[in-house]
Enzyme design. Sequence first.
Site, mmCIF file in Angstrom:
data_model
loop_
_atom_site.group_PDB
_atom_site.id
_atom_site.type_symbol
_atom_site.label_atom_id
_atom_site.label_comp_id
_atom_site.label_asym_id
_atom_site.label_seq_id
_atom_site.Cartn_x
_atom_site.Cartn_y
_atom_site.Cartn_z
ATOM 1 N N HIS A 129 0.817 -1.139 0.044
ATOM 2 C CA HIS A 129 0.013 0.135 -0.057
ATOM 3 C C HIS A 129 0.966 1.155 -0.037
ATOM 4 O O HIS A 129 1.976 1.170 0.443
ATOM 5 C CB HIS A 129 -0.948 -0.011 1.373
ATOM 6 C CG HIS A 129 -1.959 0.885 1.447
ATOM 7 N ND1 HIS A 129 -1.513 2.321 1.626
ATOM 8 C CD2 HIS A 129 -3.271 0.798 1.268
ATOM 9 C CE1 HIS A 129 -2.776 2.797 1.712
ATOM 10 N NE2 HIS A 129 -3.780 2.168 1.383
ATOM 11 N N ASP A 206 3.013 -4.750 7.951
ATOM 12 C CA ASP A 206 1.786 -3.832 7.904
ATOM 13 C C ASP A 206 0.415 -4.594 8.008
ATOM 14 O O ASP A 206 0.235 -5.534 7.051
ATOM 15 C CB ASP A 206 1.838 -3.187 6.461
ATOM 16 C CG ASP A 206 0.584 -2.423 6.247
ATOM 17 O OD1 ASP A 206 -0.469 -2.726 6.868
ATOM 18 O OD2 ASP A 206 0.450 -1.889 4.993
ATOM 19 N N GLN A 209 -4.735 -5.194 6.972
ATOM 20 C CA GLN A 209 -5.786 -6.076 6.461
ATOM 21 C C GLN A 209 -5.605 -7.536 7.179
ATOM 22 O O GLN A 209 -6.566 -8.177 7.259
ATOM 23 C CB GLN A 209 -5.358 -6.359 4.978
ATOM 24 C CG GLN A 209 -5.634 -5.229 3.933
ATOM 25 C CD GLN A 209 -6.974 -4.586 4.076
ATOM 26 O OE1 GLN A 209 -8.004 -5.308 4.484
ATOM 27 N NE2 GLN A 209 -7.181 -3.281 3.798
ATOM 28 N N LYS A 232 -10.585 -1.112 10.785
ATOM 29 C CA LYS A 232 -10.465 -2.100 9.518
ATOM 30 C C LYS A 232 -10.580 -3.633 10.729
ATOM 31 O O LYS A 232 -10.783 -4.459 10.117
ATOM 32 C CB LYS A 232 -9.168 -2.274 8.995
ATOM 33 C CG LYS A 232 -9.098 -1.250 8.087
ATOM 34 C CD LYS A 232 -8.017 -1.648 6.942
ATOM 35 C CE LYS A 232 -7.413 -0.427 6.299
ATOM 36 N NZ LYS A 232 -8.314 -0.088 5.191
ATOM 37 N N CYS A 370 -4.831 2.157 -3.596
ATOM 38 C CA CYS A 370 -3.591 2.833 -3.343
ATOM 39 C C CYS A 370 -2.498 1.907 -3.174
ATOM 40 O O CYS A 370 -1.519 1.756 -2.466
ATOM 41 C CB CYS A 370 -3.767 3.275 -1.673
ATOM 42 S SG CYS A 370 -4.916 4.628 -1.216
HETATM 43 N N1 C6P Z 1 -6.251 0.284 2.973
HETATM 44 C C1 C6P Z 1 -8.382 -0.092 1.280
HETATM 45 O O1 C6P Z 1 -9.254 0.328 0.871
HETATM 46 P P1 C6P Z 1 -5.058 3.601 7.316
HETATM 47 O O2 C6P Z 1 -5.630 4.366 6.228
HETATM 48 O O3 C6P Z 1 -3.881 4.280 7.943
HETATM 49 O O4 C6P Z 1 -6.107 3.233 8.255
HETATM 50 O O5 C6P Z 1 -4.519 2.252 6.552
HETATM 51 C C2 C6P Z 1 -3.504 2.470 5.523
HETATM 52 C C3 C6P Z 1 -3.488 1.114 4.942
HETATM 53 C C4 C6P Z 1 -2.200 0.508 4.975
HETATM 54 N N2 C6P Z 1 -2.130 -0.797 4.563
HETATM 55 C C5 C6P Z 1 -2.715 -1.602 3.863
HETATM 56 C C6 C6P Z 1 -2.433 -2.979 3.527
HETATM 57 C C7 C6P Z 1 -4.190 -0.945 3.903
HETATM 58 O O6 C6P Z 1 -4.908 -1.756 3.133
HETATM 59 C C8 C6P Z 1 -4.432 0.306 4.145
HETATM 60 C C9 C6P Z 1 -5.845 0.777 3.945
HETATM 61 C C10 C6P Z 1 -7.614 0.753 2.459
HETATM 62 O O7 C6P Z 1 -7.660 -0.737 0.888
HETATM 63 C C11 C6P Z 1 -7.872 2.373 2.283
HETATM 64 S S1 C6P Z 1 -6.752 2.915 0.823
#
Ligand code: C6P
Length: 412
Positions: A129, A206, A209, A232, A370
């Site tokens: 991401h 990370d 997910q 999430k 992203c």
């Molecule tokens: N992915 C998706 O629709 P934040 O925004 O900080 O809570 O998470 C960012 C992020 C980082 N790593 C991974 C693997 C992610 O999936 C995400 C967030 C969302 O896939 C929003 S772009």
Amino acid sequence: METVLSDIFAVESIRQDFPILNQTVHGKPLVYFDNAATTQKPRPVIEALAQYYEQFNANIHRGIHTLAERATAEYEATRDKAREFINAAHREEIVFTRGTTEGINLVAQTYGRQVLKPGDEVIISGMEHHSNIVPWQMICEQTGAKLRVIPVTDSGEIILEEYEKLLSEKTKIVAVVYVSNSLGTINPVREIIEKAHAYGAKVLLDGAQASAHLDIDVQSLDADFYVFSSHKVYGPTGVGVLYGKRELLEAMPPYQGGGEMIKDVSFEKTTYNELPYKFEAGTPNIADTVAFKAALDYVTAIGKPAVGEYEHDLLTYATGAMQEIDGLRIVGQAKEKISVVSFVMDGIHHQDIGIILDTQGIAVRTGHHCTQPLMNRFGILGTSRASFAMYNTREEIDRLVRGLHKVKKMMN
Ligand code: C6P
């Protein structure tokens, strides 16, 4: 009659806990398949949030009055729960952040700034991401270190042999996604960590997910850093967790300066607070952190193994049904996957798919998610992505499949 998992898993009673699901969109019952973007919130989370503001809103760690003590106790109770949720060894290894993104930036700008020298290397994977790309690009630019990228196969898996070739004495940090948001791939993080440690490199996972779907054990994985977002995992937005091994966090400089992260301040010198407060400058997001505990309690009570098994059934069912649709191609066919199905359809733009599905009451995400370098790897601009959670059902997947047939009819 065949017994399917959905008959055993109490999905109907779980659905009752999520008031938002009980509505129509464009006159059709809502099908919410955008769970990888954010999950919906169960009633205990919504109630915890309201209860905080109705009964014990106060600033924490400073007041000696009753409300302040209650707010502090509830905020700190979330830390204990988060520790348990990922099986960290110590509560002070749990730092509250705004989310995954802030957690990664924190590690890059503190640990990264401290250890990286010109010529050193940071390894990420081709399926990261942007949150796990850009902070490392920034710190590499600032320190003269180099970013290296593990390539990904056509089915959406990390090529471990290529990873091994990238590893060297120059590797200081390996930062990889546990589960890909765009493909659903579960990466072999235990192996990735083991190999990095053999070179003395530290590993950040990370977990954005992974955390709602897999049992997380940072000690057993031997992860050095693990980050995830509350929103999430059925919790509120604006809160996240950074886990770091105590000895690493202790040696790291603070991220932001301000109240709460200090012990003593004079104009000549400031001494920093102990862990984890050294990394929690300013008044934090108290309300959402308190309600986050209700989310973690909720998931724990249902049990992640049961959730994982149920969601896997949804994944298998959806994959089978969607593969039958002529001209539809699933992007990301890894052997180990969570319940994410990304797909493209011949001659139809992903945005059109999303818009037409929305008219059917079905929410999916479309675009690059992203992960632009990953989309480039597959030679596409984006996908449509259906991501399933514990409250989704096979019937909803049937609706998606019917919706996709409608998309085809309208666009061809
Ligand atoms: N992915 C998706 O629709 P934040 O925004 O900080 O809570 O998470 C960012 C992020 C980082 N790593 C991974 C693997 C992610 O999936 C995400 C967030 C969302 O896939 C929003 S772009």
